[in-house]
Design an enzyme around this catalytic site. Structure first.
Site, PDB file in Angstrom:
ATOM      1  N   VAL A 171     -49.707  54.360  32.396  1.00 47.36           N
ATOM      2  CA  VAL A 171     -48.969  54.247  33.659  1.00 47.36           C
ATOM      3  C   VAL A 171     -47.547  54.787  33.462  1.00 47.36           C
ATOM      4  O   VAL A 171     -46.916  54.514  32.436  1.00 47.36           O
ATOM      5  CB  VAL A 171     -48.933  52.756  34.101  1.00 47.36           C
ATOM      6  N   SER A 205     -50.448  63.836  28.652  1.00 42.26           N
ATOM      7  CA  SER A 205     -49.862  62.494  28.550  1.00 42.26           C
ATOM      8  C   SER A 205     -48.977  62.176  29.745  1.00 42.26           C
ATOM      9  O   SER A 205     -48.393  63.066  30.352  1.00 42.26           O
ATOM     10  CB  SER A 205     -49.023  62.425  27.258  1.00 42.26           C
ATOM     11  N   ALA A 206     -48.866  60.878  30.058  1.00 38.50           N
ATOM     12  CA  ALA A 206     -47.973  60.441  31.131  1.00 38.50           C
ATOM     13  C   ALA A 206     -46.527  60.331  30.645  1.00 38.50           C
ATOM     14  O   ALA A 206     -45.604  60.205  31.442  1.00 38.50           O
ATOM     15  CB  ALA A 206     -48.432  59.084  31.651  1.00 38.50           C
ATOM     16  N   SER A 207     -46.341  60.404  29.342  1.00 33.99           N
ATOM     17  CA  SER A 207     -45.006  60.157  28.782  1.00 33.99           C
ATOM     18  C   SER A 207     -44.053  61.333  28.952  1.00 33.99           C
ATOM     19  O   SER A 207     -44.425  62.485  28.730  1.00 33.99           O
ATOM     20  CB  SER A 207     -45.122  59.833  27.296  1.00 33.99           C
ATOM     21  N   LYS A 208     -42.821  61.007  29.330  1.00 37.26           N
ATOM     22  CA  LYS A 208     -41.786  62.047  29.426  1.00 37.26           C
ATOM     23  C   LYS A 208     -41.181  62.319  28.052  1.00 37.26           C
ATOM     24  O   LYS A 208     -40.366  63.213  27.892  1.00 37.26           O
ATOM     25  CB  LYS A 208     -40.697  61.607  30.415  1.00 37.26           C
ATOM     26  N   ASN A 209     -41.570  61.507  27.074  1.00 33.22           N
ATOM     27  CA  ASN A 209     -41.043  61.674  25.708  1.00 33.22           C
ATOM     28  C   ASN A 209     -42.067  62.328  24.772  1.00 33.22           C
ATOM     29  O   ASN A 209     -41.883  62.325  23.554  1.00 33.22           O
ATOM     30  CB  ASN A 209     -40.669  60.298  25.141  1.00 33.22           C
ATOM     31  N   THR A 223     -47.798  54.081  20.270  1.00 33.72           N
ATOM     32  CA  THR A 223     -46.441  53.794  20.742  1.00 33.72           C
ATOM     33  C   THR A 223     -46.426  52.602  21.699  1.00 33.72           C
ATOM     34  O   THR A 223     -45.359  52.144  22.088  1.00 33.72           O
ATOM     35  CB  THR A 223     -45.819  55.029  21.423  1.00 33.72           C
ATOM     36  N   LYS A 234     -50.755  50.736  30.132  1.00 30.62           N
ATOM     37  CA  LYS A 234     -51.187  51.896  29.345  1.00 30.62           C
ATOM     38  C   LYS A 234     -51.528  53.064  30.270  1.00 30.62           C
ATOM     39  O   LYS A 234     -52.302  52.903  31.216  1.00 30.62           O
ATOM     40  CB  LYS A 234     -52.394  51.537  28.471  1.00 30.62           C
ATOM     41  N   GLU A 258     -59.077  59.791  25.575  1.00 32.33           N
ATOM     42  CA  GLU A 258     -58.187  58.889  26.319  1.00 32.33           C
ATOM     43  C   GLU A 258     -58.417  57.425  25.944  1.00 32.33           C
ATOM     44  O   GLU A 258     -59.546  57.027  25.694  1.00 32.33           O
ATOM     45  CB  GLU A 258     -58.494  59.003  27.818  1.00 32.33           C
ATOM     46  N   ASP A 259     -57.326  56.652  25.936  1.00 36.29           N
ATOM     47  CA  ASP A 259     -57.478  55.222  25.645  1.00 36.29           C
ATOM     48  C   ASP A 259     -57.300  54.350  26.885  1.00 36.29           C
ATOM     49  O   ASP A 259     -57.546  53.143  26.817  1.00 36.29           O
ATOM     50  CB  ASP A 259     -56.460  54.765  24.587  1.00 36.29           C
ATOM     51  N   ASP A 268     -54.797  62.653  25.011  1.00 35.86           N
ATOM     52  CA  ASP A 268     -53.740  61.754  25.478  1.00 35.86           C
ATOM     53  C   ASP A 268     -52.863  61.462  24.247  1.00 35.86           C
ATOM     54  O   ASP A 268     -53.274  61.730  23.113  1.00 35.86           O
ATOM     55  CB  ASP A 268     -54.406  60.476  26.010  1.00 35.86           C
ATOM     56  N   LEU A 269     -51.665  60.936  24.477  1.00 39.84           N
ATOM     57  CA  LEU A 269     -50.784  60.692  23.316  1.00 39.84           C
ATOM     58  C   LEU A 269     -50.825  59.225  22.867  1.00 39.84           C
ATOM     59  O   LEU A 269     -51.392  58.882  21.831  1.00 39.84           O
ATOM     60  CB  LEU A 269     -49.347  61.109  23.660  1.00 39.84           C
ATOM     61  N   ASP A 270     -50.234  58.365  23.699  1.00 36.57           N
ATOM     62  CA  ASP A 270     -50.113  56.957  23.322  1.00 36.57           C
ATOM     63  C   ASP A 270     -51.487  56.289  23.302  1.00 36.57           C
ATOM     64  O   ASP A 270     -52.187  56.272  24.310  1.00 36.57           O
ATOM     65  CB  ASP A 270     -49.189  56.260  24.329  1.00 36.57           C
ATOM     66  N   LYS A 306     -52.044  59.657  36.302  1.00 31.16           N
ATOM     67  CA  LYS A 306     -53.433  59.215  36.142  1.00 31.16           C
ATOM     68  C   LYS A 306     -53.610  57.953  37.004  1.00 31.16           C
ATOM     69  O   LYS A 306     -52.688  57.145  37.049  1.00 31.16           O
ATOM     70  CB  LYS A 306     -53.703  58.866  34.664  1.00 31.16           C
TER      71      LYS A 306
HETATM   72  P1  B16 Z   1     -42.420  57.347  28.951  1.00 31.14           P
HETATM   73  P2  B16 Z   1     -49.894  58.228  27.471  1.00 31.14           P
HETATM   74  C1  B16 Z   1     -48.012  56.663  28.551  1.00 31.14           C
HETATM   75  O1  B16 Z   1     -48.422  57.543  27.517  1.00 31.14           O
HETATM   76  C2  B16 Z   1     -48.006  55.233  28.011  1.00 31.14           C
HETATM   77  O2  B16 Z   1     -49.335  54.805  27.761  1.00 31.14           O
HETATM   78  C3  B16 Z   1     -47.399  54.315  29.038  1.00 31.14           C
HETATM   79  O3  B16 Z   1     -47.370  52.995  28.546  1.00 31.14           O
HETATM   80  C4  B16 Z   1     -45.981  54.803  29.374  1.00 31.14           C
HETATM   81  O4  B16 Z   1     -45.372  53.968  30.356  1.00 31.14           O
HETATM   82  C5  B16 Z   1     -46.065  56.244  29.886  1.00 31.14           C
HETATM   83  O5  B16 Z   1     -46.673  57.052  28.876  1.00 31.14           O
HETATM   84  C6  B16 Z   1     -44.690  56.817  30.204  1.00 31.14           C
HETATM   85  O6  B16 Z   1     -43.966  56.937  29.031  1.00 31.14           O
HETATM   86  O7  B16 Z   1     -41.620  56.163  29.342  1.00 31.14           O
HETATM   87  O8  B16 Z   1     -42.247  57.776  27.512  1.00 31.14           O
HETATM   88  O9  B16 Z   1     -42.229  58.518  29.912  1.00 31.14           O
HETATM   89  O10 B16 Z   1     -50.842  57.148  27.081  1.00 31.14           O
HETATM   90  O11 B16 Z   1     -50.191  58.840  28.817  1.00 31.14           O
HETATM   91  O12 B16 Z   1     -49.713  59.262  26.381  1.00 31.14           O
HETATM   92 MG    MG Z   2     -52.769  56.493  26.323  1.00 37.15          MG
END
Ligand code: B16
Ligand code: MG
Length: 231
Positions: A47, A114-118, A17, A45, A169-170, A9-11, A145
């Site tokens: 989400v 990761s769930a993050s689009k960044n 982050t 987190k 994963e955290d 996982d990333l964040d 997730k």
């Molecule tokens: P973004 P992970 C998740 O990252 C974050 O934990 C969560 O807080 C955030 O809303 C989600 O990514 C979406 O991120 O706005 O950058 O697309 O823990 O799955 O790496």
């Molecule tokens: Mg995380």
């Protein structure tokens, strides 16, 4: 020896982050007259961005038009990226490179889940992008997730059976997703929060290379299963 796939996982696992998400969500929430605390941030987190905004509005009893909702999501991301822009290698969490480099030296493939689009931009900022064989992020999944889609996609890209994969994963939802994918789930954080994980460590300083070797040689196996994914 069977090839294992390691999924990170990333964040909260590779970088912290969450503190930037907090600042950006707080500014947005306060701007529409809604309170936002660190405790609420914890619940976001893992989400997705859209689900996070839905939750914040729900907590504050607010409804927005679709147009306003989309605009606020874009503004939040703009603000969040203004912090990400300044990220450097020193934001990589302690001992993460130790484990990544060891896996690379042992030729076990590594993916991001990761769930993050960044995610790609962040990995690039901290100079870790080259270490990953596959990236699955918020742009590549339909179900977030605790659905296992993100990790199953990562296993596919690594060309490794899900039951030969290990997830770091955290977030509670991420541990549930890893268990639903029948992967070894390793929680990074508090035991009380991550009680469904097969193993829990406070951070990577607690993860020894012997532990990684024991996973690779099947001495360490999956402890728990949770096949309920309809969440
Ligand atoms: P973004 P992970 C998740 O990252 C974050 O934990 C969560 O807080 C955030 O809303 C989600 O990514 C979406 O991120 O706005 O950058 O697309 O823990 O799955 O790496
Ligand atoms: Mg995380």
């Amino acid at each position: 020896m069977t090839k294992k796939g390691f999924i990170f996982d990333l964040d909260g696992v590779i970088v912290d982050t969450a503190k930037y998400h907090f600042l950006a969500w707080k500014k947005l929430a306060n701007g529409v007259g809604v309170d936002f605390t660190e405790i609420q941030n914890e619940q976001l987190k893992g989400v997705s961005r859209q689900k996070s905004l839905e939750k914040i509005l729900e907590w504050g009893n607010k409804t927005l038009s679709e147009e306003e909702f989309t605009k606020l999501m874009a503004l939040k991301n703009e603000d969040y990226l203004s912090y990400v822009e300044h990220m450097k290698e020193d934001e990589i969490l302690v001992d993460v490179p130790k484990v990544l480099n060891y896996l690379i030296s042992k030729k076990h493939p590594i993916a991001l889940g990761s769930a993050s689009k960044n995610a790609t931009a962040i990995l690039d900022k901290v100079n870790l992008l080259q270490k990953f064989d596959a990236i699955v992020d918020g742009n590549g999944v339909k179900k977030g997730k605790p659905n296992p889609e993100v990790f199953l996609n990562a296993a596919k890209l690594l060309n490794v059976n899900p039951n030969e994969c290990i997830v770091f994963e955290d977030a509670k939802a991420g541990i549930e997703a890893a268990n639903a994918a029948n992967m070894i789930s390793i929680g990074i954080g508090e035991k009380s929060v991550l009680s469904d994980a097969d193993y829990v460590f406070k951070d990577f300083t607690e993860i020894s290379l012997e532990f990684i070797d024991d996973i690779i040689s099947n001495k360490i196996k999956k402890e728990k299963t949770n096949l309920s994914i309809d969440k």
